[in-house]
Design a protein around this motif. Sequence first.
Motif, mmCIF file in Angstrom:
data_model
loop_
_atom_site.group_PDB
_atom_site.id
_atom_site.type_symbol
_atom_site.label_atom_id
_atom_site.label_comp_id
_atom_site.label_asym_id
_atom_site.label_seq_id
_atom_site.Cartn_x
_atom_site.Cartn_y
_atom_site.Cartn_z
ATOM 1 N N LEU A 184 16.450 3.104 6.370
ATOM 2 C CA LEU A 184 15.353 1.624 5.662
ATOM 3 C C LEU A 184 16.531 0.545 5.509
ATOM 4 C CD1 LEU A 184 13.030 3.611 3.357
ATOM 5 C CD2 LEU A 184 12.977 3.109 5.977
ATOM 6 N N LYS A 223 9.347 2.722 9.909
ATOM 7 C CA LYS A 223 9.828 1.462 9.895
ATOM 8 C C LYS A 223 9.791 0.768 11.122
ATOM 9 C CE LYS A 223 13.786 -1.181 8.401
ATOM 10 N NZ LYS A 223 15.375 -1.443 7.937
ATOM 11 N N MET A 241 5.903 -1.209 5.742
ATOM 12 C CA MET A 241 6.614 -1.970 4.788
ATOM 13 C C MET A 241 7.164 -1.182 3.796
ATOM 14 S SD MET A 241 4.199 -5.477 4.685
ATOM 15 C CE MET A 241 3.467 -6.323 6.006
ATOM 16 N N ALA A 242 6.698 0.226 3.527
ATOM 17 C CA ALA A 242 7.066 0.925 2.573
ATOM 18 C C ALA A 242 7.211 2.570 3.409
ATOM 19 C CB ALA A 242 6.316 0.796 1.504
ATOM 20 N N SER A 296 9.692 1.591 -1.691
ATOM 21 C CA SER A 296 9.608 3.056 -1.575
ATOM 22 C C SER A 296 9.183 3.366 -3.195
ATOM 23 C CB SER A 296 10.950 3.584 -1.207
ATOM 24 O OG SER A 296 12.001 2.982 -2.053
ATOM 25 N N MET A 332 13.200 -2.838 2.097
ATOM 26 C CA MET A 332 11.821 -2.025 2.147
ATOM 27 C C MET A 332 11.304 -1.238 0.934
ATOM 28 S SD MET A 332 11.051 0.522 5.427
ATOM 29 C CE MET A 332 9.547 0.780 5.721
ATOM 30 N N ARG A 385 1.805 1.427 3.789
ATOM 31 C CA ARG A 385 2.865 2.716 3.263
ATOM 32 C C ARG A 385 2.793 3.867 3.928
ATOM 33 N NH1 ARG A 385 4.284 -0.056 -1.568
ATOM 34 N NH2 ARG A 385 5.460 1.962 -2.426
ATOM 35 N N GLU A 426 0.033 -4.636 4.220
ATOM 36 C CA GLU A 426 0.859 -3.757 3.840
ATOM 37 C C GLU A 426 0.743 -2.320 4.290
ATOM 38 O OE1 GLU A 426 3.108 -2.018 -0.234
ATOM 39 O OE2 GLU A 426 1.719 -3.800 -0.225
#
Length: 398
Positions: free
Chosen positions: A398, A367, A372-373, A3, A1, A343, A341
């Motif tokens: 994660l 999550k 996805m982030a 970050s 994942m 975040r 995506e």
Amino acid sequence: MDSSVYVFVEDLRGEGVERVLDRISAYGVRGVTIGAVHHAARDITPHGLSKLTIRRDGAHFPPPPDLFSGRRLKPTAGHQDALDGLREACTRRGLTLHGWTVFLRNATIGAAHPDVTVRDCFGDRGSPSDLCPAHPDVREYAVALARAVARLGVDSVVAESLHFRPLKPERSFVPLGPMDTYLFGLCFCDYCMRRATDLGVDAAVAREECARIVGGVLDGDTPAQGEVTRAALTAYAGPDVVAYARARSETVTTLVSEVASAVAAEGSKLVFIDSTGGVKGYRDGLPSPGLAAHDAWQLGVDLVALGDLVPAFGVLAYARDAARVADDVGAYLRSVGKDREVRAVLRPGHPDSDSADRLVAKARGAKAAGAMAVDFYAYGLVPHPVLDRIPATLAEAL
């Protein structure tokens, strides 16, 4: 994942690029989101050289002449050498680099060119810092600024304030309700009025109704209470006002589309941040009941439409409760599409996270909801012991 950690250029200037990146690398994150273009602010910075940092409106790189030559609006000069060597330093550590860009919040530009700022229902310019996304010069500036940041070699351009902003008076001794405040914050500049009229909206009636309602409250009428919803707004202000509010989404959607295309043409991608989550929970981490994705329309943000245009979204998950974080992330994904995506932007300490366990729970919730982030905001604003929660969060959640 994936970050990252949000970082201000003043952090790099104060502590040094190598020291900041070494510390961030040790957290185990995969990237840095650097404030390439930021707005004026006055921040407590607990481990900075100055404990109170005064930030000014600024683009922290030399603007490319081919993008801004002959344009009326140009980036305000910041620390022009602040990003020198940053791309290479990130590459050496295996860190991705994202260019955090504040687009339409710039009091320096607004003060120099008042006509490009928002105008309320009484004909007054609401705030020099709020550039109107309907103004042609503002739109050209935003596209050129996006290209300029993309050319820095960033993996993505993270767009903040690429939409309308809510009214935030510094002082008000009149008890305006949420709906009155919303109506007061609508822009009725010539360009907003024209775009709404082109969509079949009676913009003049909408402005008159807003002025009548807000003016009445300013004169002592009882303000409306309750959350701002389309149904409540229709009952309170009438269908013309709601239609006018809806028309703002066309202004924002088309602008974001132009910016996303410009960023892609420069070999990067756009991450769009809708500020609704910040509006709701910034002060205390206790956001009002409506989910951010459901209330984004108030800022002219049509997430369903943007889901077809933008590859990635940042969700300001400014909440103490892990379940609320998960709900917000899930609502965004349902709006923009499961293949996009998303975040989740978390604050690792006050006022959202009073412990490492709470931060872990929120990251897990994000999550599980499909993020996805997870990104952490922001390096220079929180003490080192709070930042030290990040490695365990990444390892356990994660």
